[in-house]
Design an enzyme around this catalytic site. Sequence first.
Site, PDB file in Angstrom:
ATOM      1  N   ASP A  36       6.350  -3.997   9.911  1.00 55.44           N
ATOM      2  CA  ASP A  36       4.895  -3.905  10.093  1.00 55.44           C
ATOM      3  C   ASP A  36       4.497  -4.052  11.557  1.00 55.44           C
ATOM      4  O   ASP A  36       3.496  -3.484  12.000  1.00 55.44           O
ATOM      5  CB  ASP A  36       4.178  -4.949   9.238  1.00 55.44           C
ATOM      6  CG  ASP A  36       4.691  -6.366   9.471  1.00 55.44           C
ATOM      7  OD1 ASP A  36       5.753  -6.525  10.120  1.00 55.44           O
ATOM      8  OD2 ASP A  36       4.043  -7.315   9.003  1.00 55.44           O
TER       9      ASP A  36
ATOM     10  N   SER B  34       8.502  -5.212   5.999  1.00 49.43           N
ATOM     11  CA  SER B  34       8.194  -6.339   6.892  1.00 49.43           C
ATOM     12  C   SER B  34       9.071  -7.553   6.628  1.00 49.43           C
ATOM     13  O   SER B  34       8.583  -8.667   6.394  1.00 49.43           O
ATOM     14  CB  SER B  34       6.714  -6.718   6.745  1.00 49.43           C
ATOM     15  OG  SER B  34       5.916  -5.584   6.940  1.00 49.43           O
TER      16      SER B  34
ATOM     17  N   ARG C 128       0.836  -1.204   0.000  1.00 47.13           N
ATOM     18  CA  ARG C 128       0.000   0.000   0.000  1.00 47.13           C
ATOM     19  C   ARG C 128       0.866   1.246   0.000  1.00 47.13           C
ATOM     20  O   ARG C 128       1.936   1.278   0.616  1.00 47.13           O
ATOM     21  CB  ARG C 128      -0.886   0.044   1.246  1.00 47.13           C
ATOM     22  CG  ARG C 128      -1.996  -0.970   1.277  1.00 47.13           C
ATOM     23  CD  ARG C 128      -3.045  -0.591   2.309  1.00 47.13           C
ATOM     24  NE  ARG C 128      -2.477  -0.398   3.638  1.00 47.13           N
ATOM     25  CZ  ARG C 128      -3.055   0.309   4.602  1.00 47.13           C
ATOM     26  NH1 ARG C 128      -4.205   0.905   4.382  1.00 47.13           N
ATOM     27  NH2 ARG C 128      -2.500   0.418   5.795  1.00 47.13           N
TER      28      ARG C 128
END
Length: 866
Positions: free
Chosen positions: A609, A555, A494
């Site tokens: 994350d 992440s 995103r």
Amino acid sequence: EKGNFLVVELCQNQVRTLLVTLYGDGNMSPHMVYKIFDMPEGMMQGEGEALFDFIAQCLSKFLAETATSEIREATTLPLGFVFPFSCQQTRLDKAELLSWSKGFSCSGVVGKDVVQLLQSAINKQEVGTSGKGSSWLSLWKDRKSSQFTPGQLRQVEVVAVMNDTVGTMMTCSMEGRPCEVAVVADKGSNCCFMAESYLVETADETSGRMCVNTEWGCFGDDGILNDVFTPFDESVDKESSNPGQKRFEKMVGTLYVGEIVRHALIALTAEKALFTGADVAVLKQKGVFTMKHVLDIINNEDGITEVKKILESLGLQPNERDCGRVQQICRAVMGRAATLHATGLAAILSYMCQTRDLETLMVNVGVEGELYTGYPRFEEILLSVSRLLAPECMPTLLPSRDGSGRGAAMVAAVALRLAAQRRAVDEVLAPLRLSRADLEKVQALMRQEMDRGLCKETNPTASVRMLPTYVTHTPDGTERGDFLALDLGGTNFRVLVVRVTEEGISMASEIYVIPATIMQGTGEELFDHILDCIIDFQMKQNLVTQMLPLGFTFSFPCQQVGLDKALLLTWTKGFSASGCVGKDVVQLLRDAAKRKQHLGMQVVALVNDTVGTMMACGYDDPKCEIGLIVGTGTNACYMEEMRNVGTVEGDQGRMCINMEWGAFGDNGCLDHLFTHFDKVVDETTINPGKQRFEKLISGMYLGEIVRQILMAMVEKQLLFKGRPCPKLETRNIFQTKFLSTIELSNGLALRQIRAILNELELDANFEDSVLMREVCQAVSLRAAQLCAAGLAAVVEKMRENRGLDQLSVTVGVDGTLYKLHPCFSDNLQKTLKDLAPKCNVTFMLSEDGSGKGAALVAAVADRAAN
């Protein structure tokens, strides 16, 4: 099902014994031998012990006449017990008698387990004791088979008890057509049906369906049927052995039909509508008018000559009008009995249709009993009235052959097969079932690896790397401005713009896909693709001309050497882009920006994350000091005391530590937990021997673990009847999302399982569906428990760090497995509470992913810089 099975059936005035041999041919052609024993007079009202001793003696006599060498040599001979009275059943082989009916009133049985009573009587026969049990010896002396030996009953084990209605349903299910309802219209009356298990609140089972014995004979005992209870019914009830009980049964059972007619005749005689001037004293004798008389009267359609003979045989002097009226009364009573059966059936069929969410219910109904076989119009009335009252239901009646005995043998056979299957299933799943001691050991090992990871000397060899993030503060509410965030953690990523104002936070975002060719290509291709997506997003949001601070959620395992500098340690989650491991990923992104000549962003912070999730939740809850991800992968972070972080200079304050706990166990400390299935899954991944804790927990691997277990069960012939399942051998065909669908606890779950199995081209029956659900539950429960054990080590360390008797802390949590799986979060929280009782842990869902957290880290960094 295959083998020899005994059945003993308690009937009116009789005991019926059967020996049923099943050949494993689909149960279409069982071989049966049976014998009926008449009860001695008075036994139905005598002592319960005498009744069960007599049943055991009948079994001895029966086996003496039928025992073959195969039966004599068998170690056990399973027995199904048909006991047609109201019982509270708590297991297939345990049922406590609630009340007698049908003329029985044996003492010492109500409230007792009838299976135990029968087994005790059988055991007495085995040893040939004196007293009531000794009479079996005389039976043995009269044996017809010279091969029968004393102690034959030592093999007999009662494995199932059911009433005659359930036995009838099972018998009718042996005709090659599934039968889900049974009606017994006999001396007593009852109905059973297959209900959705989740609606049966008195049972623990929630999967599939369960046969419910309605005991509808008791319907109306609370007075609800008073409006249709006639004076004749009242008289019959008062004269019965159990007044006020079984009131519906007394309106429809063949034991009572003759009595209803008798009381109607008495009343009409008193009104001078029958037998005018004749002697009717005989009608005052209870039991003088029987069901046989009623059937003989109504089945003579050709005239009243036969009716007159029947009445005269009772001592009555009827004229022609009397004969016609008696026949009319008998038809009315029988018609009402059939109609009331139909109304009860209609209620059950309508209920089944509604609870199964069907527009139309097509179902087979097994039927047996004297009313069904003796009254020609019974079937016609049953079908027409039930269809009138429940037009959405289309029942087909299946007459029961051989009563309920075959069905009882089937229940016993299925019980044995399932017991053997249960042992085999438990053996397969045992390695996945963790004890509290197992979880405490994992907790202790995690704590040990955490300490090793924090220590500068042991950090390089620790499986839990405990990486510093250089995030030392959470938001304080004074942050303002627009911030970009990039959230990269899987095949989708995103790009966000986060606006922080006095009123709060608003966001806009877009999801972009990373093709597999780029995930496994070169590092330049990967970061150029990411930058193209950032530029596309900024153009759509009219942000190209602004230089915005960017927080980068990355992440993957990194060694962070500053807030905006982190070296990639290894790729996970299917990524393998070359030229990246060991490099600063922030610089790789900046290099891509230079190649694209893009000046609209400034990377000020890199977080993973987990840290982003903690920061996002920390904006709303200042007590949020732990981040947890349980999705495609798994990881955790928490606020550690700087004095304990040996890999970074300084002792003041706290720093968020990115644990990278997915690698826990890579040094072999969890080898004792790795099952054969885990090892196979690990060996087929792109990083064998790495991220081993993650491979026990995260969504990327659970489906594969389940698939490996299912293949093992097919090989052991525990699933799909051992038929080959080629599609099941395809890697990753069983997606982790299937676990969530399969484990949903509502009654539609098995339909959804069947849909999944159809998608996999697997022909599964009900038992396959239930077993598949159990496998999924075992795998997901273990994942939740292991996650909780790791988290317990974290919260206990925080509590000890701070010298607290009780710690209150919030965990910010994200990830599809935690959010979407119906049981994972509950299992995790329950296990954590058990392992860390001194920690009060609250879980807070991160509603908008880790992108918001990355932007907040950037906002905090920007505030500090300003």
